[in-house]
Motif scaffolding. Structure first.
Motif, PDB file in Angstrom:
ATOM      1  N   ARG A 145       0.844  -1.195   0.000  1.00 58.34           N
ATOM      2  CA  ARG A 145       0.000   0.000   0.000  1.00 58.34           C
ATOM      3  C   ARG A 145       0.879   1.244   0.000  1.00 58.34           C
ATOM      4  O   ARG A 145       1.846   1.317   0.774  1.00 58.34           O
ATOM      5  CB  ARG A 145      -0.902   0.043   1.232  1.00 58.34           C
ATOM      6  CG  ARG A 145      -1.860  -1.119   1.342  1.00 58.34           C
ATOM      7  CD  ARG A 145      -2.955  -0.800   2.377  1.00 58.34           C
ATOM      8  NE  ARG A 145      -2.464  -0.145   3.569  1.00 58.34           N
ATOM      9  CZ  ARG A 145      -2.016  -0.774   4.638  1.00 58.34           C
ATOM     10  NH1 ARG A 145      -1.966  -2.078   4.666  1.00 58.34           N
ATOM     11  NH2 ARG A 145      -1.615  -0.080   5.699  1.00 58.34           N
ATOM     12  N   PRO A 146       0.536   2.206  -0.815  1.00 58.46           N
ATOM     13  CA  PRO A 146       1.301   3.458  -0.759  1.00 58.46           C
ATOM     14  C   PRO A 146       1.161   4.102   0.612  1.00 58.46           C
ATOM     15  O   PRO A 146       0.089   4.115   1.202  1.00 58.46           O
ATOM     16  CB  PRO A 146       0.643   4.324  -1.842  1.00 58.46           C
ATOM     17  CG  PRO A 146      -0.101   3.365  -2.715  1.00 58.46           C
ATOM     18  CD  PRO A 146      -0.522   2.236  -1.824  1.00 58.46           C
ATOM     19  N   SER A 147       2.245   4.616   1.120  1.00 53.49           N
ATOM     20  CA  SER A 147       2.208   5.288   2.418  1.00 53.49           C
ATOM     21  C   SER A 147       1.595   6.678   2.261  1.00 53.49           C
ATOM     22  O   SER A 147       1.750   7.339   1.226  1.00 53.49           O
ATOM     23  CB  SER A 147       3.613   5.414   2.993  1.00 53.49           C
ATOM     24  OG  SER A 147       3.591   6.193   4.167  1.00 53.49           O
ATOM     25  N   ARG A 148       0.886   7.109   3.293  1.00 49.02           N
ATOM     26  CA  ARG A 148       0.311   8.459   3.282  1.00 49.02           C
ATOM     27  C   ARG A 148       1.348   9.533   3.619  1.00 49.02           C
ATOM     28  O   ARG A 148       1.098  10.729   3.452  1.00 49.02           O
ATOM     29  CB  ARG A 148      -0.851   8.535   4.268  1.00 49.02           C
ATOM     30  CG  ARG A 148      -2.016   7.634   3.900  1.00 49.02           C
ATOM     31  CD  ARG A 148      -3.156   7.785   4.895  1.00 49.02           C
ATOM     32  NE  ARG A 148      -4.286   6.937   4.546  1.00 49.02           N
ATOM     33  CZ  ARG A 148      -5.409   6.870   5.249  1.00 49.02           C
ATOM     34  NH1 ARG A 148      -5.542   7.611   6.348  1.00 49.02           N
ATOM     35  NH2 ARG A 148      -6.389   6.076   4.873  1.00 49.02           N
ATOM     36  N   ALA A 192       6.582   2.241   0.903  1.00 45.56           N
ATOM     37  CA  ALA A 192       5.257   1.609   0.807  1.00 45.56           C
ATOM     38  C   ALA A 192       5.034   0.681   1.998  1.00 45.56           C
ATOM     39  O   ALA A 192       5.953  -0.001   2.451  1.00 45.56           O
ATOM     40  CB  ALA A 192       5.139   0.823  -0.491  1.00 45.56           C
ATOM     41  N   VAL A 193       3.807   0.676   2.499  1.00 47.83           N
ATOM     42  CA  VAL A 193       3.466  -0.136   3.664  1.00 47.83           C
ATOM     43  C   VAL A 193       3.458  -1.606   3.277  1.00 47.83           C
ATOM     44  O   VAL A 193       2.842  -2.008   2.293  1.00 47.83           O
ATOM     45  CB  VAL A 193       2.084   0.269   4.213  1.00 47.83           C
ATOM     46  CG1 VAL A 193       1.712  -0.621   5.389  1.00 47.83           C
ATOM     47  CG2 VAL A 193       2.110   1.733   4.627  1.00 47.83           C
ATOM     48  N   GLY A 194       4.135  -2.434   4.076  1.00 48.81           N
ATOM     49  CA  GLY A 194       4.111  -3.873   3.848  1.00 48.81           C
ATOM     50  C   GLY A 194       5.099  -4.340   2.809  1.00 48.81           C
ATOM     51  O   GLY A 194       5.017  -5.462   2.345  1.00 48.81           O
ATOM     52  N   ARG A 239      11.141  -4.303  -0.419  1.00 51.95           N
ATOM     53  CA  ARG A 239      11.936  -4.386  -1.633  1.00 51.95           C
ATOM     54  C   ARG A 239      11.106  -4.229  -2.892  1.00 51.95           C
ATOM     55  O   ARG A 239      11.579  -4.500  -3.981  1.00 51.95           O
ATOM     56  CB  ARG A 239      12.649  -5.746  -1.706  1.00 51.95           C
ATOM     57  CG  ARG A 239      13.638  -5.992  -0.592  1.00 51.95           C
ATOM     58  CD  ARG A 239      14.413  -7.279  -0.865  1.00 51.95           C
ATOM     59  NE  ARG A 239      15.384  -7.534   0.163  1.00 51.95           N
ATOM     60  CZ  ARG A 239      15.148  -8.291   1.232  1.00 51.95           C
ATOM     61  NH1 ARG A 239      13.967  -8.835   1.390  1.00 51.95           N
ATOM     62  NH2 ARG A 239      16.083  -8.503   2.119  1.00 51.95           N
ATOM     63  N   ARG A 240       9.845  -3.829  -2.759  1.00 54.66           N
ATOM     64  CA  ARG A 240       9.019  -3.743  -3.944  1.00 54.66           C
ATOM     65  C   ARG A 240       8.323  -2.395  -4.012  1.00 54.66           C
ATOM     66  O   ARG A 240       8.105  -1.734  -3.005  1.00 54.66           O
ATOM     67  CB  ARG A 240       7.987  -4.871  -3.971  1.00 54.66           C
ATOM     68  CG  ARG A 240       6.977  -4.847  -2.823  1.00 54.66           C
ATOM     69  CD  ARG A 240       6.115  -6.109  -2.880  1.00 54.66           C
ATOM     70  NE  ARG A 240       4.992  -6.072  -1.989  1.00 54.66           N
ATOM     71  CZ  ARG A 240       5.016  -6.486  -0.733  1.00 54.66           C
ATOM     72  NH1 ARG A 240       6.123  -6.943  -0.207  1.00 54.66           N
ATOM     73  NH2 ARG A 240       3.922  -6.454   0.001  1.00 54.66           N
ATOM     74  N   ALA A 241       7.946  -2.042  -5.200  1.00 53.03           N
ATOM     75  CA  ALA A 241       7.283  -0.760  -5.414  1.00 53.03           C
ATOM     76  C   ALA A 241       5.829  -0.839  -5.004  1.00 53.03           C
ATOM     77  O   ALA A 241       5.217  -1.901  -5.002  1.00 53.03           O
ATOM     78  CB  ALA A 241       7.388  -0.365  -6.885  1.00 53.03           C
ATOM     79  N   SER A 245       2.959  -6.678  -6.553  1.00 52.83           N
ATOM     80  CA  SER A 245       2.916  -7.851  -5.715  1.00 52.83           C
ATOM     81  C   SER A 245       4.291  -8.062  -5.102  1.00 52.83           C
ATOM     82  O   SER A 245       5.281  -7.498  -5.547  1.00 52.83           O
ATOM     83  CB  SER A 245       2.526  -9.053  -6.575  1.00 52.83           C
ATOM     84  OG  SER A 245       2.109 -10.090  -5.798  1.00 52.83           O
ATOM     85  N   SER A 246       4.375  -8.875  -4.050  1.00 44.32           N
ATOM     86  CA  SER A 246       5.665  -9.122  -3.434  1.00 44.32           C
ATOM     87  C   SER A 246       6.590  -9.830  -4.404  1.00 44.32           C
ATOM     88  O   SER A 246       7.774  -9.960  -4.139  1.00 44.32           O
ATOM     89  CB  SER A 246       5.489  -9.957  -2.169  1.00 44.32           C
ATOM     90  OG  SER A 246       4.970 -11.220  -2.487  1.00 44.32           O
ATOM     91  N   GLY A 247       6.043 -10.282  -5.523  1.00 46.79           N
ATOM     92  CA  GLY A 247       6.882 -10.798  -6.589  1.00 46.79           C
ATOM     93  C   GLY A 247       7.580 -12.086  -6.234  1.00 46.79           C
ATOM     94  O   GLY A 247       8.789 -12.186  -6.372  1.00 46.79           O
ATOM     95  N   LEU A 248       6.840 -13.077  -5.739  1.00 41.84           N
ATOM     96  CA  LEU A 248       7.422 -14.389  -5.562  1.00 41.84           C
ATOM     97  C   LEU A 248       8.059 -14.805  -6.875  1.00 41.84           C
ATOM     98  O   LEU A 248       7.456 -14.688  -7.931  1.00 41.84           O
ATOM     99  CB  LEU A 248       6.334 -15.402  -5.185  1.00 41.84           C
ATOM    100  CG  LEU A 248       5.851 -15.403  -3.750  1.00 41.84           C
ATOM    101  CD1 LEU A 248       4.736 -16.404  -3.587  1.00 41.84           C
ATOM    102  CD2 LEU A 248       6.973 -15.718  -2.802  1.00 41.84           C
ATOM    103  N   GLU A 249       9.241 -15.293  -6.807  1.00 42.38           N
ATOM    104  CA  GLU A 249       9.974 -15.599  -8.035  1.00 42.38           C
ATOM    105  C   GLU A 249       9.588 -16.961  -8.581  1.00 42.38           C
ATOM    106  O   GLU A 249      10.442 -17.757  -8.987  1.00 42.38           O
ATOM    107  CB  GLU A 249      11.474 -15.518  -7.757  1.00 42.38           C
ATOM    108  CG  GLU A 249      11.930 -14.125  -7.382  1.00 42.38           C
ATOM    109  CD  GLU A 249      13.425 -14.068  -7.114  1.00 42.38           C
ATOM    110  OE1 GLU A 249      14.084 -15.103  -7.275  1.00 42.38           O
ATOM    111  OE2 GLU A 249      13.892 -12.994  -6.739  1.00 42.38           O
TER     112      GLU A 249
END
Length: 580
Positions: free
Chosen positions: A418-421, A427-429, A432-434, A438-442
């Motif tokens: 989630r974008p942080s306010r 970003a919240v949660g 390493r990701r935008a 998604s968390s981008g499981l490889e």
């Protein structure tokens, strides 16, 4: 409700955190204004303290379960009341079955259509059910023998026919292997082709997992495979082909599925798996279900007891060919029944149908010289797989996640950030990701199953503490966790075993695929595609509408404004007129 099921039987799954939140409505017995809370009841799971009720016990349908997000796991199967062995017997005893006759010119005639209650009975049986019953029988009974005993029960002279009011039997009984092989090929093509699904692609044949995702983690729905489960695909195959070739309405065909899992009852009630998709406007709706009733391995034994039969004394012989009705379409018959004669499954494929294993084999077949490597996870129900090229590069990554405890870890990793306010904050949660990603499981593909150990450990399977098993184990046998583990090993052994006759049948089945040289494992993808094209031509329905399904987020109605009395009565009237 299935009397053999209770919440205590479901300890492999997440316990529901709250009482059922679906309002259960009943028309008032006398024409008076209902009090504020008269139309709501709380469904209490075993072990909780119920609120005293002043009304009759609430009845909750499968459709209500699917419309609610209060329960999130197999525990909602406790609420099943419309699919059981009793319902099966009631339908069998309702009216004489439709009779099929083959004319001299090869055409087919259906007798008994003048009775609106008459049905044509067909059934499909899962290999996990056959393995469970084979282990319960003991004495060298194979999975193949158990399958023949089930067929004798449903279609033989010494089975249900003997005690029924109309001596009704199932005209065709097959197993789900034909649909399974089709699902494997379709799933592998979906997972390795230009699919619009988000990566990783997650399997969809486990209904407990699908319901869990729809109700609690809708953000994973874009990842879930659109290919139907073997149960659903077999239901569509039987109903579409028989209704078209015999010229009868789909509601005159009654399809029973025998499965290892109570959640399969919920799957059968999905609006996405009805004739409104293939025989209507292509949109989900309350039409004729592709699977009318699901019973489990345990309920097979209850079914025989209800007719004063001993399942284990049923014949292990095939029903004579002279007593079997040919299937109306020879090519579909070849596909259904020759594909059912499978040999010894590969233990590497697991007991859940082999989706992951076949997809990995499919990738290897497209990259000569490549190999599969496995890395064990934190427990036996988690594993990672890689397809490595001859030069050492990773071509494809996949994983297996069984059991809800492991599934929770999977869906957490898939949750978008989630974008942080706060300006400039991370970003919240996500570390390493935008944001929005998604968390981008490889992984490219993940096989997901709700039951630890796979489908042979389904909630509807016979357990080691079953009185029947305890009696067969002998005096002094005390079932416990270790004994259950040993019991599951016996079921798995039955699932993976095959006798010489089965291996010969498997060779015949492979030859029946036209001696094609494109085998992946023991399945020819080109044969499966050609069979599906033929099926589509017989029914006049596009292949995608036959083999694909869809999912939807299930939104809770907790906290929303209540309907007034008029709106309640209107809704009840519509439910009574069009519900299942």
């Amino acid at each position: 409700m299935s009397a053999i099921l209770s919440a205590d039987d479901l300890n492999d799954f997440i316990s529901p955190g709250v009482a059922c939140i679906k309002p259960v409505e009943t028309l008032p017995a006398v024409p008076e204004q209902p009090k504020e809370n008269e139309l709501e009841h709380e469904v209490v799971i075993d072990g909780q303290h119920p609120t005293p009720l002043t009304e009759a016990p609430a009845q909750i349908s499968l459709t209500d379960c699917l419309a609610c997000s209060g329960c999130v796991t197999s525990a909602e199967a406790v609420l099943v009341s419309l699919q059981s062995h009793n319902e099966l017997l009631n339908v069998l005893d309702q009216a004489p079955a439709l009779q099929i006759r083959q004319n001299g010119d090869g055409s087919f005639k259906v007798d008994g259509l003048e009775n609106p209650d008459s049905k044509l009975f067909v059934a499909s049986v899962s290999p996990q059910t056959r393995a469970s019953l084979a282990a319960a029988a003991g004495n060298g009974v194979s999975k193949r023998d158990a399958g023949r005993m089930i067929t004798q029960l449903l279609a033989g002279h010494g089975g249900l026919r003997a005690g029924g009011k109309w001596n009704n039997v199932f005209t065709w009984v097959t197993d789900t292997n034909a649909a399974r092989t089709a699902c494997l090929v379709l799933g592998a093509e979906e997972a390795t082709g230009k699919s619009k699904l988000a990566k990783p692609i997650l399997t969809s044949s486990c209904p407990g997992w699908v319901c869990y995702a729809e109700k609690t983690h809708p953000y994973v729905l874009p990842h879930i495979s659109k290919i139907k489960s073997p149960q659903a695909l077999m239901g569509t195959l039987l109903k579409t082909t028989l209704s078209r070739t015999l010229g009868i309405s789909p509601d005159r065909i009654w399809h029973l599925a025998v499965m290892p899992c109570f959640d399969k009852k919920l799957e059968a009630s999905r609006e996405e798996l009805t004739d409104t998709i293939w025989n209507g406007n292509g949109q989900p709706g309350r039409g004729v279900r592709d699977v009318d009733c699901v019973i489990t391995s345990k309920e097979i034994l209850m079914l025989t007891e209800s007719r004063d039969l001993d399942f284990f004394n049923l014949s292990r012989e095939s029903i004579p060919a002279s007593s079997r009705m040919p299937f109306p379409d020879p090519a579909v018959e070849q596909f259904i029944f020759s594909s059912s004669r499978s040999g010894r499954p590969d233990p590497a494929a697991s007991t859940s149908g082999g989706n992951l294993y076949y997809t990995l084999q499919y990738v290897v077949s497209q990259h000569p010289g490549s190999r599969i490597e496995m890395t064990r996870g934190r427990n036996v129900d988690v594993a990672e797989f890689s397809v490595i090229s001859g030069s050492g590069d990773t071509i494809y990554r996949a994983a297996r996640y069984y059991g809800f405890r492991n599934i929770q870890n999977l869906v957490r990793k898939l949750k978008p950030a989630r974008p942080s306010r706060m300006p400039g904050a991370r970003a919240v949660g996500a570390s390493r990701r935008a944001a929005g990603k998604s968390s981008g499981l490889e992984y490219d593909y993940v096989e997901v199953m709700a039951c630890p150990g796979g489908c042979t450990n389904g909630g509807g399977q016979i357990k080691v503490d079953d009185p029947l098993v305890v009696e067969r184990k002998g005096a002094g046998f005390q079932p416990g966790p270790q004994e259950q583990k040993q019991w599951l090993a016996e079921v798995d052994e039955a699932y993976f075993s095959a006798d010489d006759n089965e291996l010969e049948s498997s060779e015949c089945a492979t030859e029946g695929q036209g001696g094609r040289g494109d085998l992946v494992g023991d399945i020819s993808p080109s044969y499966i595609r050609d069979s599906l094209v033929h099926w589509s031509s017989v029914t006049g329905i596009d292949i995608d509408r036959l083999v694909s399904t869809s999912y939807r987020e299930v939104i809770s109605d907790v906290g929303k404004s209540k309907m007034n009395d008029t709106e309640r009565v209107v809704q009840l009237a519509s439910k009574i007129g069009g519900g299942w």
